[in-house]
Design a protein around this motif. Structure first.
Motif, PDB file in Angstrom:
ATOM      1  N   LEU A 173      74.813 -78.522 -65.865  1.00 29.45           N
ATOM      2  CA  LEU A 173      73.383 -78.215 -65.971  1.00 29.45           C
ATOM      3  C   LEU A 173      72.855 -78.530 -67.365  1.00 29.45           C
ATOM      4  O   LEU A 173      71.738 -79.045 -67.524  1.00 29.45           O
ATOM      5  CB  LEU A 173      73.147 -76.742 -65.631  1.00 29.45           C
ATOM      6  N   ARG A 176      72.305 -82.138 -67.632  1.00 25.56           N
ATOM      7  CA  ARG A 176      71.078 -82.539 -66.954  1.00 25.56           C
ATOM      8  C   ARG A 176      69.840 -82.216 -67.783  1.00 25.56           C
ATOM      9  O   ARG A 176      68.855 -82.960 -67.786  1.00 25.56           O
ATOM     10  CB  ARG A 176      70.968 -81.817 -65.607  1.00 25.56           C
ATOM     11  N   ALA A 177      69.896 -81.096 -68.497  1.00 24.75           N
ATOM     12  CA  ALA A 177      68.728 -80.649 -69.253  1.00 24.75           C
ATOM     13  C   ALA A 177      68.518 -81.463 -70.527  1.00 24.75           C
ATOM     14  O   ALA A 177      67.381 -81.649 -70.969  1.00 24.75           O
ATOM     15  CB  ALA A 177      68.870 -79.172 -69.607  1.00 24.75           C
ATOM     16  N   ILE A 283      66.464 -75.409 -64.045  1.00 17.48           N
ATOM     17  CA  ILE A 283      67.810 -75.411 -64.635  1.00 17.48           C
ATOM     18  C   ILE A 283      68.110 -74.065 -65.264  1.00 17.48           C
ATOM     19  O   ILE A 283      69.225 -73.534 -65.146  1.00 17.48           O
ATOM     20  CB  ILE A 283      67.927 -76.551 -65.668  1.00 17.48           C
TER      21      ILE A 283
END
Length: 302
Positions: A173, A176-177, A283
């Protein structure tokens, strides 16, 4: 070193011993140990009256072998019922006969021992703790404690696997952020400048265009700093690295892990509150769900 769960169970027994000419009968002993999570070490010993004299030694043994958890040790005697009639050893009968002769030599009117008296005295009812030797009871308790520690280590290994799985998801995550952060900052900066220009145009401001543009950029930059979550993502990764290190080291890890979980939750909360993009908010929510799952597992670690 292993990571131990505070949840576990183990049991063991000493089989009953029948009486012989040289030895008195001994009841069997069964010891069960179970535990659940607790902030500190909370011991509860449930012993029959015959074993109460051994409680200090048993408590000391558990204190040396355990650090945290609500632990219950339950002991019971086997192989003896109220209606059972034992066969007293000959040596014991001889001792009772000699003792009776001595007493009646001084007290001729003393009543003779009845069969019930002989059974009671031969069985050691007056001193039940002597029925089970201390070394045999403590040896059984040590064996059960070893099995108990092994059970907690197996459960601890399972918890470590679950934590590693959750940490891998958190790292994914965060990955992804990370690319979303500069995009969100740039989009917010452009949006801020556009709205600033619209406000100046609607107000018919007499402020020079260059000065207004410079002020707008300064305000946009300050706002971009406030919504930049790169620092939070960096700290989150650092906390995950520290959790990895603590799990690898093992031992009494529960309290330190609990503190690190609080720090993870703090970073995820800040990420959500500073987020200027919907995807970052999502997220953040996913991170907090994973961190809460980790908290539930960490609360069971010694």
């Amino acid at each position: 070193m292993s990571v131990y769960s505070m949840t576990g169970y183990a049991s063991g027994r000493i089989n009953p011993r029948k009486a012989s000419d040289e030895q008195a009968a001994l009841p069997g002993v069964v010891i069960d140990m179970r535990s659940v999570n607790s902030r500190f070490l909370d011991l509860t010993l449930r012993l029959p009256d015959e074993l109460r004299a051994h409680e200090p030694a048993l408590r000391q043994l558990l204190t040396q072998g355990l650090k945290r958890g609500k632990v219950e040790l339950r002991a019971a005697l086997e192989g003896r019922t109220g209606s059972a009639v034992g066969d007293p050893p000959i040596a014991v009968l001889q001792q009772l006969a000699n003792l009776q002769d001595k007493v009646r030599a001084w007290l001729p009117e003393a009543a003779a021992l009845s069969v019930a008296d002989v059974q009671r005295l031969a069985a050691g009812t007056g001193d039940g703790a002597s029925e089970v030797p201390a070394d045999a009871l403590l040896a059984l308790a040590r064996r059960v404690l070893d099995d108990f520690a092994a059970a907690r280590a197996r459960e601890g290994a399972r918890l470590v696997e679950l934590l590693h799985a959750r940490m891998a998801e958190l790292r994914a995550l965060a990955a992804r952020a990370e690319p979303l952060v500069p995009q969100a900052v740039q989009a917010q900066k452009q949006r801020f400048v556009a709205r600033w220009n619209e406000a100046l145009a609607d107000a018919g401001s007499t402020v020079p265009t260059a000065a207004a543009q410079e002020r707008a950029l300064a305000e946009a930059a300050a706002f971009a700093i406030r919504i930049d979550v790169a620092e939070e993502l960096g700290r989150l990764r650092a906390h995950l690295d520290e959790i990895e290190s603590v799990l690898k080291k093992g031992g009494e890890a529960g309290k330190r892990l609990d503190f690190l979980i609080q720090e993870l939750h703090r970073e995820a909360n800040t990420l959500g509150s500073k987020s200027a993009a919907l995807e970052l908010s999502r997220i953040s929510v996913d991170m907090k769900v994973l961190i809460e799952q980790m908290r539930e597992q960490v609360q069971n670690i010694e």
